[in-house]
Design a protein around this motif. Structure first.
Motif, PDB file in Angstrom:
ATOM      1  N   ASN A   1       0.895  -1.095   0.141  1.00 55.64           N
ATOM      2  CA  ASN A   1       0.086   0.089  -0.010  1.00 55.64           C
ATOM      3  C   ASN A   1       1.034   1.115   0.238  1.00 55.64           C
ATOM      4  N   CYS A   2       0.768   2.194  -0.934  1.00 55.07           N
ATOM      5  CA  CYS A   2       1.539   3.366  -0.959  1.00 55.07           C
ATOM      6  C   CYS A   2       1.198   4.084   0.356  1.00 55.07           C
ATOM      7  N   LEU A   3       1.793   4.627   1.196  1.00 60.65           N
ATOM      8  CA  LEU A   3       1.668   5.562   2.390  1.00 60.65           C
ATOM      9  C   LEU A   3       0.895   6.594   2.249  1.00 60.65           C
ATOM     10  N   ILE A   4       0.786   7.142   0.945  1.00 57.48           N
ATOM     11  CA  ILE A   4       0.148   8.588   0.574  1.00 57.48           C
ATOM     12  C   ILE A   4      -1.036   8.256  -0.050  1.00 57.48           C
ATOM     13  N   CYS A   5      -0.956   7.735  -1.116  1.00 54.91           N
ATOM     14  CA  CYS A   5      -2.179   7.500  -2.140  1.00 54.91           C
ATOM     15  C   CYS A   5      -2.772   6.050  -1.817  1.00 54.91           C
ATOM     16  N   TYR A   6      -2.372   5.134  -1.326  1.00 57.55           N
ATOM     17  CA  TYR A   6      -2.716   3.849  -0.864  1.00 57.55           C
ATOM     18  C   TYR A   6      -2.979   3.089  -1.984  1.00 57.55           C
TER      19      TYR A   6
ATOM     20  N   GLN B   1       9.288   2.559  -5.460  1.00 56.82           N
ATOM     21  CA  GLN B   1       8.280   3.921  -5.681  1.00 56.82           C
ATOM     22  C   GLN B   1       7.042   3.905  -6.341  1.00 56.82           C
ATOM     23  N   CYS B   2       6.085   4.400  -5.749  1.00 53.42           N
ATOM     24  CA  CYS B   2       4.724   4.281  -6.236  1.00 53.42           C
ATOM     25  C   CYS B   2       4.483   4.784  -7.520  1.00 53.42           C
ATOM     26  N   PRO B   3       4.020   3.731  -8.469  1.00 59.02           N
ATOM     27  CA  PRO B   3       3.829   4.104  -9.788  1.00 59.02           C
ATOM     28  C   PRO B   3       2.678   5.148 -10.084  1.00 59.02           C
ATOM     29  N   ARG B   4       1.734   5.533  -8.943  1.00 60.67           N
ATOM     30  CA  ARG B   4       0.692   6.203  -9.212  1.00 60.67           C
ATOM     31  C   ARG B   4       1.217   7.577  -8.746  1.00 60.67           C
ATOM     32  N   CYS B   5       1.779   7.814  -7.527  1.00 60.36           N
ATOM     33  CA  CYS B   5       1.923   9.417  -6.921  1.00 60.36           C
ATOM     34  C   CYS B   5       3.352   9.399  -6.938  1.00 60.36           C
ATOM     35  N   GLY B   6       4.161   8.658  -7.241  1.00 55.74           N
ATOM     36  CA  GLY B   6       5.594   8.982  -7.298  1.00 55.74           C
ATOM     37  C   GLY B   6       6.203   9.063  -5.933  1.00 55.74           C
TER      38      GLY B   6
END
Ligand SMILES: [Zn+2]
Length: 307
Positions: free
Chosen positions: A5-10, A35-40
């Protein structure tokens, strides 16, 4: 694979994994980041449960300020040491500009979260600010430094008062959970209050150039490094307006990352081992031009709460 789970955008889909060595002290221990592919946002996949051991006591002697056993303060002192002794500008005192952008008045209630020794508040107090509170869980004790300047041994979640102005200087990325930390910060602001968060960011050219050797990953001490988009998302989610972003990266991103590429740590650095002055100036110019186009590796984010 464990659930991600991305810590920011989930976002639930994990990006590429980078094996990053501890390089500040050069222990070489490896930590996984992705690195989150959605929010970076870059985040550590399995951070150590006990982070204290990654701030070794043996190195506290770098500090010129009052010493104690506290990670974030130690970090600040170390950077202050780099600034004072080596003339480096990562932590150049530019608080005049921060206070101007924050429209901080002398009668405003002002907090510095992760204040370390309280150096910044101390300097502000000398300038006539007199409702100053510093918070740091690693202080030896709470202390009244002067009338109108108090330091509290507390973490972010123990704070109960509200403030007109809150500052978080290179401490946010040392917090485990950016979403709940940001929610708490937003909740501590009075109506029309302002918040400054200074942090490394993931869109910098340094991350592209140096990847796992990028000095500001600072494994394992940094739990995450947000993108500008992630900071915008946090603001929107928690009811704040992001009204200004200033990129304030320096030559540090280049010369220190190059050192890491060469397998050299930062501790015990001798001024004689630094790049020659011309190289430093060239790195400093490069940092300034990257800052102008939003590609520096750190930034100051200014937020405002509705009145
Ligand atoms: Zn994300």
């Amino acid at each position: 694979m464990d659930t991600f789970n991305c810590l920011i955008c989930y976002h639930e889909k994990q990006g590429p994994v980078y094996e990053v060595k501890e390089m500040m002290f050069g222990t070489g221990e490896r930590f996984s980041y992705t690195q989150c592919p959605r929010c970076g946002t870059i985040q550590q996949l399995s951070p150590p449960a006990h982070m204290g051991r990654y701030y070794p006591v043996a190195y506290y002697s770098f500090s010129r300020l009052h010493l104690s056993t506290l990670p974030v303060r130690w970090m600040k002192n170390f950077r202050f040491f780099l600034y004072r002794t080596l003339g480096l500008s990562l932590f150049r005192p530019v608080y005049g500009n921060w206070l101007k952008q924050l429209q901080a008045g002398k009668n405003d209630r002002i907090a510095d979260i992760g204040c370390g020794s309280g150096q910044l508040l101390y300097e502000m107090h000398a300038c006539g600010y007199h409702h100053l509170s510093g918070f740091d869980p690693f202080l030896e004790d709470s202390v009244r430094v002067a009338r109108g300047l108090d330091l509290f041994k507390m973490d972010l979640y123990q704070i109960k008062e509200a403030f007109d102005v809150i500052m978080v200087h290179h401490a946010f990325e040392h917090m485990k959970d950016p979403d709940s930390a940001f929610a708490q910060l937003a909740g501590l602001l009075r109506p029309a209050g302002r918040l400054l968060i200074r942090t490394p960011i993931s869109e910098g050219e340094a991350w592209t150039l140096f990847r796992e050797y990028w000095v500001q990953l600072d494994a394992p001490r940094h739990y995450f490094i947000p993108s500008v988009g992630a900071m915008t998302l946090l603001a929107r989610r928690h009811g704040l307006e992001l009204f200004r972003t200033e990129f304030d990266s320096t030559s540090f991103q280049f010369w220190a990352s190059r050192r890491y590429q060469e397998g050299k740590s930062l501790s015990g650095i001798d001024p004689a081992q630094l790049p020659p002055a011309e190289q430093m100036q060239a790195d400093e110019r490069k940092a300034r031009s990257l800052n102008k186009v939003g590609k520096g590796d750190q930034a100051a984010f200014y937020f405002r709460k509705p009145g």
